[in-house]
Design an enzyme around this catalytic site. Structure first.
Site, PDB file in Angstrom:
ATOM      1  CB  SER A   1      -0.916   0.009   1.232  1.00  0.00           C
ATOM      2  OG  SER A   1      -0.154   0.073   2.421  1.00  0.00           O
TER       3      SER A   1
ATOM      4  CB  THR B   1      -2.984   5.634   2.808  1.00  0.00           C
ATOM      5  OG1 THR B   1      -3.599   5.645   1.529  1.00  0.00           O
ATOM      6  CG2 THR B   1      -2.302   6.968   3.042  1.00  0.00           C
TER       7      THR B   1
ATOM      8  CB  THR C   1      -0.721   6.336  -0.321  1.00  0.00           C
ATOM      9  OG1 THR C   1      -1.501   5.214  -0.707  1.00  0.00           O
ATOM     10  CG2 THR C   1      -1.001   7.454  -1.304  1.00  0.00           C
TER      11      THR C   1
ATOM     12  NE  ARG D   1      -7.242   7.776  -7.162  1.00  0.00           N
ATOM     13  CZ  ARG D   1      -7.010   7.500  -5.887  1.00  0.00           C
ATOM     14  NH1 ARG D   1      -5.772   7.270  -5.478  1.00  0.00           N
ATOM     15  NH2 ARG D   1      -7.988   7.420  -5.024  1.00  0.00           N
ATOM     16  CB  VAL D   2      -3.633  12.992  -7.815  1.00  0.00           C
ATOM     17  CG1 VAL D   2      -3.185  13.510  -6.456  1.00  0.00           C
ATOM     18  CG2 VAL D   2      -2.524  13.159  -8.844  1.00  0.00           C
ATOM     19  N   GLY D   3      -4.737  10.741  -5.524  1.00  0.00           N
ATOM     20  CA  GLY D   3      -5.691  10.546  -4.427  1.00  0.00           C
ATOM     21  C   GLY D   3      -5.651  11.690  -3.435  1.00  0.00           C
ATOM     22  CG  ASP D   4      -6.888  10.722   0.498  1.00  0.00           C
ATOM     23  OD1 ASP D   4      -6.629   9.752  -0.247  1.00  0.00           O
ATOM     24  OD2 ASP D   4      -6.856  10.640   1.739  1.00  0.00           O
TER      25      ASP D   4
ATOM     26  CB  THR E   1      -5.952   5.235   5.201  1.00  0.00           C
ATOM     27  OG1 THR E   1      -6.880   4.637   6.099  1.00  0.00           O
ATOM     28  CG2 THR E   1      -4.711   5.583   5.965  1.00  0.00           C
ATOM     29  N   GLY E   2      -7.997   5.353   2.918  1.00  0.00           N
ATOM     30  CA  GLY E   2      -9.281   4.962   2.342  1.00  0.00           C
ATOM     31  C   GLY E   2      -9.499   5.623   0.997  1.00  0.00           C
TER      32      GLY E   2
ATOM     33  N   GLY F   1      -9.707   7.882  -1.617  1.00  0.00           N
ATOM     34  CA  GLY F   1      -9.257   9.262  -1.690  1.00  0.00           C
ATOM     35  C   GLY F   1     -10.274  10.209  -2.277  1.00  0.00           C
TER      36      GLY F   1
HETATM   37  N1  GLY Z   1      -6.124   7.201   0.265  1.00  0.00           N
HETATM   38  C1  GLY Z   1      -5.299   6.814  -0.775  1.00  0.00           C
HETATM   39  C2  GLY Z   1      -5.832   7.001  -2.095  1.00  0.00           C
HETATM   40  O1  GLY Z   1      -7.030   7.051  -2.304  1.00  0.00           O
HETATM   41  O2  GLY Z   1      -5.056   7.108  -3.002  1.00  0.00           O
END
Ligand code: GLY
Length: 359
Positions: free
Chosen positions: A88, A212, A230, A240-243, A263-264, A266
């Site tokens: 992860s 994450t 992460t 793609r960019v997460g949170d 985490t989770g 994004g």
């Molecule tokens: N929380 C990590 C992601 O969604 O990329």
């Protein structure tokens, strides 16, 4: 946590609450002022496995020697990023849909409100360290893709292949299954992929996640720093960019209040500015545990209105400036755990599953 709380005297600022037997109403309805010596230094991570413990050991070495919170957080995060077994984060993280590992990370200093982040960074094992340098050595907050890699190269980071055999095999298996859970699709398809629960049931042996890690620390001066790092959503669309690298979403730190990390999924965390929300709630006097739960409730309430099958996956961790901490997740068979290290020693703290994931 219990020990820490019992060491501290709670005084309400509410009229008439200072004498005699004190009946504690909901913590959220009180403005609390703590007296006594705060528990610090302290470092926490959302990782609760053996690597999480090793990370806490590494971060604690820095804090114990009088080092600052940012350096402790970086040391700890690097341990988790370097673990090849962890799919992860960092090295060994699951790749995007093309089999390329793209990492996201953010760093924040609660004293100066400085922040740095990188997104879609390839070939560098420790994106948290690059994010810290963006924070400390540029006037920018977020560098992405080729620019982030160029910055890392300039600072002497070594490029290496981050795709381990283990991660490659998991990715290949996902491709071969022609996953019904991929991220391209018509509105009908996208509606259905939110029903992740059924996907996990049908393909229990394919790892597919948003894993994450968050690391948050308070040093002996009371300064607070945090990092979120992460490999992001596994098999995500290229770019793609997460949170995690979005300040306020995957991470927020404020010396006056505390820090929070997510985490989770994004996409949900970005749309709800969840970490900032948690810190704002803590500023109102709400305990970290309760603030995490309220952020989950805020997300559930929003998305359930639109999609009753919404399947949430978030987990939040938070710490306030007094050294109190908490964590909560939306779903899971077991309560979420986090790792904590302070002068009281190491412990795995169990939070709660705030909502079952069912309406
Ligand atoms: N929380 C990590 C992601 O969604 O990329």
């Amino acid at each position: 946590m219990k020990n820490q709380l019992s060491r501290r005297k709670f005084v309400t600022s509410a009229m008439g609450a200072g004498t005699g037997a004190l009946i504690f109403p909901q913590l959220s309805s009180l403005t609390l002022q703590r007296e006594g010596s705060p528990v610090r230094p302290i470092i926490i991570t959302s990782h609760s496995n053996e690597t999480g413990k090793l990370a806490m050991d590494a971060g604690w070495e820095v804090l114990k020697a009088g080092g600052n919170a940012a350096d402790a957080v970086e040391k700890a995060a690097n341990v988790i990023e370097a673990d090849p077994e962890d799919t992860s984060v960092g090295y060994g993280g699951l790749p995007n849909e093309h089999g390329v590992v793209q990492l996201d990370a953010s760093f924040m200093d609660g004293k100066t409100y400085s922040a740095g982040a990188v997104a879609c960074l390839e070939n560098i094992k420790t994106p948290s360290s690059v994010a810290k340098l963006v924070m400390q050595r540029t006037d920018h907050v977020l560098l992405v893709g080729a620019g982030a890699l160029e910055f890392a190269r300039v600072w002497g980071f070594r490029e290496e292949n981050l795709l381990t055999e283990k991660a490659r095999k998991i990715w290949l298996r996902w491709k071969e299954e022609l996953s019904p859970d991929d991220d391209w699709g018509s509105p009908e398809h996208l509606q259905n992929i939110r029903k992740k629960e059924s996907y996990y049931r049908d393909f229990p042996d394919i790892e597919h996640h948003y894993g994450t890690t968050n690391v948050l620390a308070i040093d002996a001066n009371g300064d607070i720093a945090g990092c979120t790092t992460t490999s992001g959503l596994s098999f995500k669309l290229n770019g793609r960019v997460g949170d995690s690298p979005i300040i306020g979403a995957g991470l927020y730190v404020d010396n006056e209040v505390g820090a929070a990390g997510a985490t989770g999924r994004g996409e949900d965390v970005i749309k709800s500015c969840a970490s900032y929300y948690i810190v704002l709630r803590m500023k109102e006097g709400i305990a970290p545990q309760k603030a995490c739960e309220e952020a989950l409730r805020m997300i559930i309430d929003r998305y359930r209105k639109i999609n009753s099958d919404f399947y949430p996956s978030e987990k939040f961790v938070a710490i306030n400036r007094f050294g109190e901490y908490g964590c909560a997740s939306m779903t899971g068979k077991r309560n979420p755990q986090m790792s904590v290290m302070s002068s009281n020693g190491f412990l795995r703290h169990e939070g709660i599953v705030a909502y079952s994931g069912r309406p």
